[in-house]
Design a protein around this motif. Structure first.
Motif, PDB file in Angstrom:
ATOM      1  N   THR A  78       0.838  -1.200   0.000  1.00 17.80           N
ATOM      2  CA  THR A  78       0.000   0.000   0.000  1.00 17.80           C
ATOM      3  C   THR A  78       0.875   1.253   0.000  1.00 17.80           C
ATOM      4  OG1 THR A  78      -1.733  -1.164   1.206  1.00 17.80           O
ATOM      5  CG2 THR A  78      -1.803   1.239   1.266  1.00 17.80           C
ATOM      6  N   ASN A  79       0.504   2.226  -0.789  1.00 10.09           N
ATOM      7  CA  ASN A  79       1.305   3.446  -0.916  1.00 10.09           C
ATOM      8  C   ASN A  79       1.719   4.003   0.437  1.00 10.09           C
ATOM      9  OD1 ASN A  79       0.875   3.245  -3.646  1.00 10.09           O
ATOM     10  ND2 ASN A  79      -0.527   4.979  -3.789  1.00 10.09           N
ATOM     11  N   PHE A  80       3.012   4.237   0.588  1.00  6.59           N
ATOM     12  CA  PHE A  80       3.620   4.905   1.757  1.00  6.59           C
ATOM     13  C   PHE A  80       3.536   4.097   3.052  1.00  6.59           C
ATOM     14  CE2 PHE A  80       1.316   8.291  -0.749  1.00  6.59           C
ATOM     15  CZ  PHE A  80       2.395   8.599  -1.571  1.00  6.59           C
ATOM     16  N   SER A  81       3.059   2.855   3.016  1.00  2.57           N
ATOM     17  CA  SER A  81       2.876   2.093   4.255  1.00  2.57           C
ATOM     18  C   SER A  81       4.157   1.348   4.627  1.00  2.57           C
ATOM     19  CB  SER A  81       1.713   1.103   4.154  1.00  2.57           C
ATOM     20  OG  SER A  81       1.599   0.402   5.383  1.00  2.57           O
ATOM     21  N   ILE A  82       4.954   1.972   5.455  1.00  2.00           N
ATOM     22  CA  ILE A  82       6.182   1.343   5.941  1.00  2.00           C
ATOM     23  C   ILE A  82       5.829   0.100   6.760  1.00  2.00           C
ATOM     24  CG2 ILE A  82       8.189   1.685   7.429  1.00  2.00           C
ATOM     25  CD1 ILE A  82       8.078   4.674   6.590  1.00  2.00           C
ATOM     26  N   THR A  83       4.748   0.171   7.504  1.00  2.00           N
ATOM     27  CA  THR A  83       4.326  -0.973   8.320  1.00  2.00           C
ATOM     28  C   THR A  83       4.033  -2.185   7.461  1.00  2.00           C
ATOM     29  OG1 THR A  83       3.379   0.435  10.044  1.00  2.00           O
ATOM     30  CG2 THR A  83       2.571  -1.829   9.919  1.00  2.00           C
ATOM     31  N   GLU A  84       3.239  -2.027   6.417  1.00  2.00           N
ATOM     32  CA  GLU A  84       2.900  -3.169   5.568  1.00  2.00           C
ATOM     33  C   GLU A  84       4.138  -3.678   4.837  1.00  2.00           C
ATOM     34  OE1 GLU A  84      -0.476  -4.605   2.385  1.00  2.00           O
ATOM     35  OE2 GLU A  84       0.230  -2.534   2.260  1.00  2.00           O
ATOM     36  N   GLY A  85       4.985  -2.755   4.359  1.00  3.12           N
ATOM     37  CA  GLY A  85       6.211  -3.177   3.703  1.00  3.12           C
ATOM     38  C   GLY A  85       7.091  -3.984   4.631  1.00  3.12           C
ATOM     39  N   ALA A  86       7.216  -3.538   5.871  1.00  3.72           N
ATOM     40  CA  ALA A  86       8.028  -4.254   6.850  1.00  3.72           C
ATOM     41  C   ALA A  86       7.474  -5.650   7.103  1.00  3.72           C
ATOM     42  CB  ALA A  86       8.091  -3.459   8.154  1.00  3.72           C
ATOM     43  N   PHE A  87       6.161  -5.759   7.221  1.00  7.50           N
ATOM     44  CA  PHE A  87       5.526  -7.061   7.424  1.00  7.50           C
ATOM     45  C   PHE A  87       5.779  -7.980   6.230  1.00  7.50           C
ATOM     46  CE2 PHE A  87       1.689  -9.589   6.386  1.00  7.50           C
ATOM     47  CZ  PHE A  87       1.822 -10.563   7.359  1.00  7.50           C
ATOM     48  N   GLN A  88       5.677  -7.441   5.021  1.00  7.33           N
ATOM     49  CA  GLN A  88       5.853  -8.284   3.844  1.00  7.33           C
ATOM     50  C   GLN A  88       7.302  -8.728   3.679  1.00  7.33           C
ATOM     51  OE1 GLN A  88       3.888  -7.021   0.264  1.00  7.33           O
ATOM     52  NE2 GLN A  88       2.015  -6.469   1.327  1.00  7.33           N
ATOM     53  N   ILE A  89       8.256  -7.862   3.966  1.00 10.86           N
ATOM     54  CA  ILE A  89       9.666  -8.271   3.902  1.00 10.86           C
ATOM     55  C   ILE A  89       9.955  -9.344   4.947  1.00 10.86           C
ATOM     56  CG2 ILE A  89      12.060  -7.508   4.192  1.00 10.86           C
ATOM     57  CD1 ILE A  89      11.145  -4.773   3.081  1.00 10.86           C
ATOM     58  N   LEU A  90       9.440  -9.147   6.160  1.00 13.51           N
ATOM     59  CA  LEU A  90       9.601 -10.147   7.217  1.00 13.51           C
ATOM     60  C   LEU A  90       9.024 -11.489   6.780  1.00 13.51           C
ATOM     61  CD1 LEU A  90      10.086 -11.118  10.156  1.00 13.51           C
ATOM     62  CD2 LEU A  90       7.889 -10.077  10.754  1.00 13.51           C
ATOM     63  N   SER A  91       7.820 -11.486   6.246  1.00 13.49           N
ATOM     64  CA  SER A  91       7.161 -12.733   5.851  1.00 13.49           C
ATOM     65  C   SER A  91       7.894 -13.402   4.698  1.00 13.49           C
ATOM     66  CB  SER A  91       5.705 -12.455   5.455  1.00 13.49           C
ATOM     67  OG  SER A  91       4.986 -11.889   6.532  1.00 13.49           O
ATOM     68  N   LEU A  92       8.273 -12.626   3.683  1.00 17.00           N
ATOM     69  CA  LEU A  92       8.933 -13.185   2.508  1.00 17.00           C
ATOM     70  C   LEU A  92      10.299 -13.765   2.855  1.00 17.00           C
ATOM     71  CD1 LEU A  92       9.080 -13.608  -0.564  1.00 17.00           C
ATOM     72  CD2 LEU A  92       9.929 -11.258  -0.760  1.00 17.00           C
ATOM     73  N   SER A  93      11.050 -13.069   3.698  1.00 20.60           N
ATOM     74  CA  SER A  93      12.413 -13.508   3.994  1.00 20.60           C
ATOM     75  C   SER A  93      12.439 -14.891   4.636  1.00 20.60           C
ATOM     76  CB  SER A  93      13.117 -12.488   4.896  1.00 20.60           C
ATOM     77  OG  SER A  93      12.515 -12.420   6.181  1.00 20.60           O
ATOM     78  N   LYS A  94      11.398 -15.247   5.351  1.00 22.44           N
ATOM     79  CA  LYS A  94      11.362 -16.551   6.030  1.00 22.44           C
ATOM     80  C   LYS A  94      11.360 -17.718   5.046  1.00 22.44           C
ATOM     81  CE  LYS A  94       8.850 -14.774  10.063  1.00 22.44           C
ATOM     82  NZ  LYS A  94       7.576 -14.813  10.818  1.00 22.44           N
ATOM     83  N   PHE A  95      10.959 -17.465   3.793  1.00 25.08           N
ATOM     84  CA  PHE A  95      10.882 -18.523   2.801  1.00 25.08           C
ATOM     85  C   PHE A  95      12.089 -18.557   1.863  1.00 25.08           C
ATOM     86  CE2 PHE A  95       6.484 -17.486   3.929  1.00 25.08           C
ATOM     87  CZ  PHE A  95       6.010 -18.731   4.290  1.00 25.08           C
ATOM     88  N   CYS A  96      13.024 -17.642   2.054  1.00 24.06           N
ATOM     89  CA  CYS A  96      14.133 -17.493   1.113  1.00 24.06           C
ATOM     90  C   CYS A  96      15.376 -18.262   1.566  1.00 24.06           C
ATOM     91  CB  CYS A  96      14.488 -16.014   0.949  1.00 24.06           C
ATOM     92  SG  CYS A  96      13.238 -15.082   0.041  1.00 24.06           S
ATOM     93  N   PRO A  97      16.216 -18.676   0.607  1.00 22.06           N
ATOM     94  CA  PRO A  97      17.444 -19.378   0.977  1.00 22.06           C
ATOM     95  C   PRO A  97      18.438 -18.445   1.646  1.00 22.06           C
ATOM     96  CG  PRO A  97      17.394 -18.951  -1.386  1.00 22.06           C
ATOM     97  CD  PRO A  97      16.045 -18.570  -0.855  1.00 22.06           C
TER      98      PRO A  97
END
Length: 248
Positions: free
Chosen positions: A38-57
């Motif tokens: 969502t535009n300008f949402s640091i909170t949502e971006g932080a949540f998505q990076i946290l969630s995505l990183s858990k699945f990465c090598p």
């Protein structure tokens, strides 16, 4: 190597420029892109990076570009953790994911040392993605004149209990909630405009179509939904809203 890119750009033109820079630097690894924060949402971006990183090598490089302060005094940073690298603005965006993986070192980027041209409005293209590719090619942050800084200088971000972190395509509402999510119990949810009762179930079809529900979502957050309907529209919920939730 894997490079992930999480942004609020929502724009294929901007995303194409990131890809062009990556190609021009000779990167041939896997790129995973998500431009739907969502535009300008640091909170949502932080949540998505946290969630995505858990699945990465291990050794993946995560680039965050949710940067409403671009061109201001805010700094660009690199964070090295136990398993990953994170590159982006020092506005809290990278902190939850980095902190979750144990922070080892932090550097402040010197933009003019990373790129010959730095736009005042697109550091994602001119600085962050280039730094990520340099890291993937075996360079250390010091090799492109980044400056090691103490962790006390890092801007932190913490999710609040009841905070809406993400609303998916279906209108299901992902919420940070600290209590156990136990099927069979009920939640009483209060937003700015609505008050409703949501049974905690295992999956959506455990209630009839059009009925509210709560469950443990796929990203291990509390998820509030309405079966086969858009809960965010029905209850007028937005990203970053704080919901008052009690269980019974």
């Amino acid at each position: 190597n894997v490079i992930t890119i999480t942004t609020d750009l929502g724009d294929s033109f901007a995303a194409a420029q990131l890809q062009a820079v990556i190609a021009s630097l000779g990167y041939k690894g896997k790129v995973i892109e998500n431009h739907d924060v969502t535009n300008f949402s640091i909170t949502e971006g932080a949540f998505q990076i946290l969630s995505l990183s858990k699945f990465c090598p291990n050794d993946s490089i995560h680039v965050g570009i949710v940067d409403p302060g671009v061109g201001s005094e805010r700094k660009g940073i690199i964070i090295h953790t136990k398993n990953y690298w994170f590159v982006g603005p020092d506005n809290g965006l990278l902190y939850p994911a980095a902190n979750n993986n144990v922070i080892w070192n932090i550097w402040r980027l010197q933009e003019s040392k990373v790129s010959d041209y730095v736009s005042n409005t697109f550091h994602g293209r001119d600085v962050f993605i280039k730094a990520a590719v340099y890291l993937s090619q075996g360079l250390r942050p010091e090799d492109f004149h980044s400056i090691n800084i103490p962790s006390s200088n890092l801007k932190t971000l913490s999710f609040q209990n009841g905070q809406v972190l993400h609303i998916d395509h279906y209108g299901n509402i992902k919420v940070y909630w600290e209590k156990p999510i136990i099927p069979g119990k009920h939640l009483i949810v209060n937003s700015k405009k609505f008050h409703w009762d949501a049974p905690i179930v295992k999956t959506f079809s455990d209630v009839s179509p059009g009925s509210p529900l709560a469950l443990l979502g796929s990203n291990l957050t509390l998820e509030l939904a309405v079966n086969l309907k858009n809960a965010s529209i029905i209850y007028d919920i937005k990203i970053d809203d704080i919901l008052n939730i009690t269980d019974k």
